[in-house]
Design a protein around this motif. Structure first.
Motif, PDB file in Angstrom:
ATOM      1  N   ASN A   3       0.843  -1.183   0.000  1.00 35.96           N
ATOM      2  CA  ASN A   3       0.000   0.000   0.000  1.00 35.96           C
ATOM      3  C   ASN A   3       0.883   1.240   0.000  1.00 35.96           C
ATOM      4  OD1 ASN A   3      -2.577  -1.362   0.174  1.00 35.96           O
ATOM      5  ND2 ASN A   3      -2.004  -1.894   2.265  1.00 35.96           N
ATOM      6  N   VAL A   4       0.777   2.027  -1.051  1.00 39.65           N
ATOM      7  CA  VAL A   4       1.653   3.178  -1.257  1.00 39.65           C
ATOM      8  C   VAL A   4       0.815   4.454  -1.248  1.00 39.65           C
ATOM      9  CG1 VAL A   4       3.234   4.312  -2.873  1.00 39.65           C
ATOM     10  CG2 VAL A   4       3.316   1.823  -2.563  1.00 39.65           C
ATOM     11  N   LYS A   5       1.154   5.359  -0.353  1.00 39.38           N
ATOM     12  CA  LYS A   5       0.475   6.657  -0.309  1.00 39.38           C
ATOM     13  C   LYS A   5       0.794   7.468  -1.550  1.00 39.38           C
ATOM     14  CE  LYS A   5      -1.575  10.391   1.172  1.00 39.38           C
ATOM     15  NZ  LYS A   5      -3.032  10.492   1.364  1.00 39.38           N
ATOM     16  N   GLU A   6       2.084   7.547  -1.879  1.00 38.09           N
ATOM     17  CA  GLU A   6       2.514   8.329  -3.036  1.00 38.09           C
ATOM     18  C   GLU A   6       3.898   7.877  -3.468  1.00 38.09           C
ATOM     19  OE1 GLU A   6       2.822  12.443  -1.944  1.00 38.09           O
ATOM     20  OE2 GLU A   6       4.037  12.038  -0.160  1.00 38.09           O
ATOM     21  N   SER A   7       4.228   8.152  -4.712  1.00 39.86           N
ATOM     22  CA  SER A   7       5.593   7.945  -5.206  1.00 39.86           C
ATOM     23  C   SER A   7       5.863   9.014  -6.255  1.00 39.86           C
ATOM     24  CB  SER A   7       5.775   6.540  -5.788  1.00 39.86           C
ATOM     25  OG  SER A   7       4.886   6.311  -6.868  1.00 39.86           O
ATOM     26  N   PHE A   8       7.085   9.536  -6.233  1.00 37.20           N
ATOM     27  CA  PHE A   8       7.382  10.664  -7.118  1.00 37.20           C
ATOM     28  C   PHE A   8       8.890  10.828  -7.267  1.00 37.20           C
ATOM     29  CE2 PHE A   8       6.741  12.071  -2.765  1.00 37.20           C
ATOM     30  CZ  PHE A   8       7.844  12.861  -2.499  1.00 37.20           C
ATOM     31  N   TYR A   9       9.259  11.494  -8.350  1.00 39.57           N
ATOM     32  CA  TYR A   9      10.665  11.802  -8.646  1.00 39.57           C
ATOM     33  C   TYR A   9      10.956  13.218  -8.176  1.00 39.57           C
ATOM     34  CZ  TYR A   9      14.845  12.686 -11.535  1.00 39.57           C
ATOM     35  OH  TYR A   9      16.096  13.007 -11.984  1.00 39.57           O
ATOM     36  N   SER A  10      11.995  13.371  -7.359  1.00 42.75           N
ATOM     37  CA  SER A  10      12.329  14.689  -6.827  1.00 42.75           C
ATOM     38  C   SER A  10      13.789  14.694  -6.391  1.00 42.75           C
ATOM     39  CB  SER A  10      11.404  15.026  -5.649  1.00 42.75           C
ATOM     40  OG  SER A  10      11.594  16.368  -5.235  1.00 42.75           O
ATOM     41  N   LEU A  11      14.154  15.682  -5.598  1.00 47.77           N
ATOM     42  CA  LEU A  11      15.488  15.759  -5.020  1.00 47.77           C
ATOM     43  C   LEU A  11      15.424  15.419  -3.538  1.00 47.77           C
ATOM     44  CD1 LEU A  11      16.885  19.095  -6.532  1.00 47.77           C
ATOM     45  CD2 LEU A  11      17.344  16.765  -7.310  1.00 47.77           C
ATOM     46  N   GLN A  12      16.381  14.653  -3.072  1.00 45.02           N
ATOM     47  CA  GLN A  12      16.503  14.430  -1.637  1.00 45.02           C
ATOM     48  C   GLN A  12      16.840  15.767  -0.981  1.00 45.02           C
ATOM     49  OE1 GLN A  12      15.986  13.513   1.430  1.00 45.02           O
ATOM     50  NE2 GLN A  12      16.704  11.403   1.165  1.00 45.02           N
ATOM     51  N   GLY A  13      16.062  16.126   0.037  1.00 45.48           N
ATOM     52  CA  GLY A  13      16.253  17.434   0.652  1.00 45.48           C
ATOM     53  C   GLY A  13      17.035  17.423   1.946  1.00 45.48           C
ATOM     54  N   PHE A  52       0.436  10.080   5.615  1.00 42.15           N
ATOM     55  CA  PHE A  52       0.770   8.741   5.121  1.00 42.15           C
ATOM     56  C   PHE A  52      -0.438   7.811   5.151  1.00 42.15           C
ATOM     57  CE2 PHE A  52       2.082   9.150   9.590  1.00 42.15           C
ATOM     58  CZ  PHE A  52       1.295   8.171  10.186  1.00 42.15           C
ATOM     59  N   ASN A  53      -1.640   8.366   5.255  1.00 38.60           N
ATOM     60  CA  ASN A  53      -2.846   7.542   5.258  1.00 38.60           C
ATOM     61  C   ASN A  53      -3.442   7.438   3.857  1.00 38.60           C
ATOM     62  OD1 ASN A  53      -2.994   6.749   7.944  1.00 38.60           O
ATOM     63  ND2 ASN A  53      -4.051   8.602   8.578  1.00 38.60           N
ATOM     64  N   GLY A  54      -3.962   6.262   3.544  1.00 38.08           N
ATOM     65  CA  GLY A  54      -4.612   6.055   2.257  1.00 38.08           C
ATOM     66  C   GLY A  54      -3.632   5.864   1.125  1.00 38.08           C
ATOM     67  N   VAL A  55      -4.171   5.671  -0.071  1.00 37.85           N
ATOM     68  CA  VAL A  55      -3.346   5.437  -1.263  1.00 37.85           C
ATOM     69  C   VAL A  55      -3.698   6.438  -2.360  1.00 37.85           C
ATOM     70  CG1 VAL A  55      -2.977   3.000  -0.771  1.00 37.85           C
ATOM     71  CG2 VAL A  55      -4.997   3.688  -2.083  1.00 37.85           C
ATOM     72  N   ASN A  56      -4.166   7.605  -1.941  1.00 36.15           N
ATOM     73  CA  ASN A  56      -4.716   8.576  -2.876  1.00 36.15           C
ATOM     74  C   ASN A  56      -3.752   9.696  -3.241  1.00 36.15           C
ATOM     75  OD1 ASN A  56      -4.751   9.619  -0.288  1.00 36.15           O
ATOM     76  ND2 ASN A  56      -6.658  10.742  -0.544  1.00 36.15           N
ATOM     77  N   GLY A  57      -2.471   9.533  -2.912  1.00 36.15           N
ATOM     78  CA  GLY A  57      -1.491  10.553  -3.258  1.00 36.15           C
ATOM     79  C   GLY A  57      -0.985  10.401  -4.679  1.00 36.15           C
ATOM     80  N   GLN A  58      -0.035  11.227  -5.040  1.00 33.98           N
ATOM     81  CA  GLN A  58       0.550  11.192  -6.386  1.00 33.98           C
ATOM     82  C   GLN A  58       1.153   9.822  -6.680  1.00 33.98           C
ATOM     83  OE1 GLN A  58       3.669  14.077  -6.882  1.00 33.98           O
ATOM     84  NE2 GLN A  58       4.100  13.500  -8.983  1.00 33.98           N
ATOM     85  N   ASN A  59       0.699   9.187  -7.743  1.00 32.25           N
ATOM     86  CA  ASN A  59       1.185   7.856  -8.146  1.00 32.25           C
ATOM     87  C   ASN A  59       1.037   6.819  -7.038  1.00 32.25           C
ATOM     88  OD1 ASN A  59       2.108   8.796 -10.735  1.00 32.25           O
ATOM     89  ND2 ASN A  59       3.884   9.673  -9.696  1.00 32.25           N
ATOM     90  N   GLY A  60       0.085   7.030  -6.132  1.00 33.14           N
ATOM     91  CA  GLY A  60      -0.162   6.052  -5.080  1.00 33.14           C
ATOM     92  C   GLY A  60      -1.010   4.897  -5.585  1.00 33.14           C
ATOM     93  N   GLY A  61      -1.218   3.926  -4.723  1.00 32.80           N
ATOM     94  CA  GLY A  61      -2.043   2.789  -5.112  1.00 32.80           C
ATOM     95  C   GLY A  61      -1.710   1.540  -4.329  1.00 32.80           C
ATOM     96  N   ARG A  62      -2.417   0.469  -4.658  1.00 32.72           N
ATOM     97  CA  ARG A  62      -2.175  -0.848  -4.081  1.00 32.72           C
ATOM     98  C   ARG A  62      -1.540  -1.726  -5.151  1.00 32.72           C
ATOM     99  NH1 ARG A  62      -7.069   0.849  -1.749  1.00 32.72           N
ATOM    100  NH2 ARG A  62      -6.955   0.892   0.537  1.00 32.72           N
ATOM    101  N   PHE A  63      -0.446  -2.367  -4.799  1.00 29.73           N
ATOM    102  CA  PHE A  63       0.317  -3.148  -5.761  1.00 29.73           C
ATOM    103  C   PHE A  63       0.372  -4.601  -5.297  1.00 29.73           C
ATOM    104  CE2 PHE A  63       1.514   1.237  -5.993  1.00 29.73           C
ATOM    105  CZ  PHE A  63       1.607   1.490  -7.358  1.00 29.73           C
TER     106      PHE A  63
END
Length: 216
Positions: A3-13, A52-63
């Motif tokens: 279960n993934v809230k979100e996944s995205f490409y960015s810079l480590q801050g 971090f709740n749910g799977v409705n974030g950017q590129n989130g979902g159930r895999f």
């Protein structure tokens, strides 16, 4: 299933890899807080600033499988470019990250990092382990690459972690935006963190540069 809230490409801050391009995979769930505001004051960790709740974030979902999630992560990396880096975070990623997923993302050429509270055992073959203590319970993960202490905390002292086997020790000013007012113990956490690092040179300051730059 993952279960993934979100996944995205960015810079480590933050920390030792600050500025490095990465895929961030944020799992749902945490063992120190439900993620619901009504439970914050009774939680082991009361200063989390992440949804971090749910799977409705950017590129989130159930895999359904490790291969499915690994492909989803790999598809977000710029095509034709190497130096692949994925950061598993949360919530608490150790609740879901397993050997199958690590092997699957490595088959796409990724270096694997985790940002964990250190209270749960980790699978093998993680390339970069960042532990951020959030509770008075003893750490299960007491060695790794980076210890990142959010400062200041009411019940935890950075000195208690100085003897652990980490390559880097970072002090990060607490983001007060999500902290209950009765729990704020320093109105200027950046100044307090700077002062502590100058007085205790084992520690380096880590700033949340992604927030300063207004990026994800």
């Amino acid at each position: 299933m993952y279960n993934v809230k979100e996944s995205f490409y960015s810079l480590q801050g933050e920390g030792a890899h600050a500025g490095r391009p990465a895929i961030f995979c944020r799992f749902t769930g945490c063992n120190l807080w439900s993620g619901k505001e009504k439970h914050r004051l009774s939680a082991d960790c009361q200063f989390c600033d992440t949804d971090f709740n749910g799977v409705n974030g950017q590129n989130g979902g159930r895999f359904k499988s490790a291969d499915e999630l690994a492909k989803h992560i790999a598809n977000q990396w710029p095509q034709g470019h190497g130096n692949k880096y994925v950061v598993f975070t949360g919530g608490e990623p150790a609740l879901q990250l397993d050997q199958a997923l690590i092997s699957a993302v490595k088959s796409y050429g990724f270096m694997v990092a985790i940002e964990t509270n250190g209270t749960l055992r980790l699978p093998d073959n993680i390339d970069w382990i960042c532990v951020s203590p959030k509770t008075t319970d003893p750490l299960v993960v007491n060695a790794g690459n980076e210890l990142k202490f959010v400062y200041p905390q009411t019940n935890l002292n950075p000195k208690d972690y100085e003897g652990l086997e980490f390559e880097h020790f970072y002090l990060q000013p607490m983001d007060l935006s999500a902290v209950p007012k009765q729990n704020i113990i320093a109105s200027d956490t950046q100044s307090a963190t700077l002062k502590y690092c100058l007085e205790n040179p084992l520690w380096r300051i880590s700033l949340q540069t992604h927030k300063m730059l207004n990026i994800d």
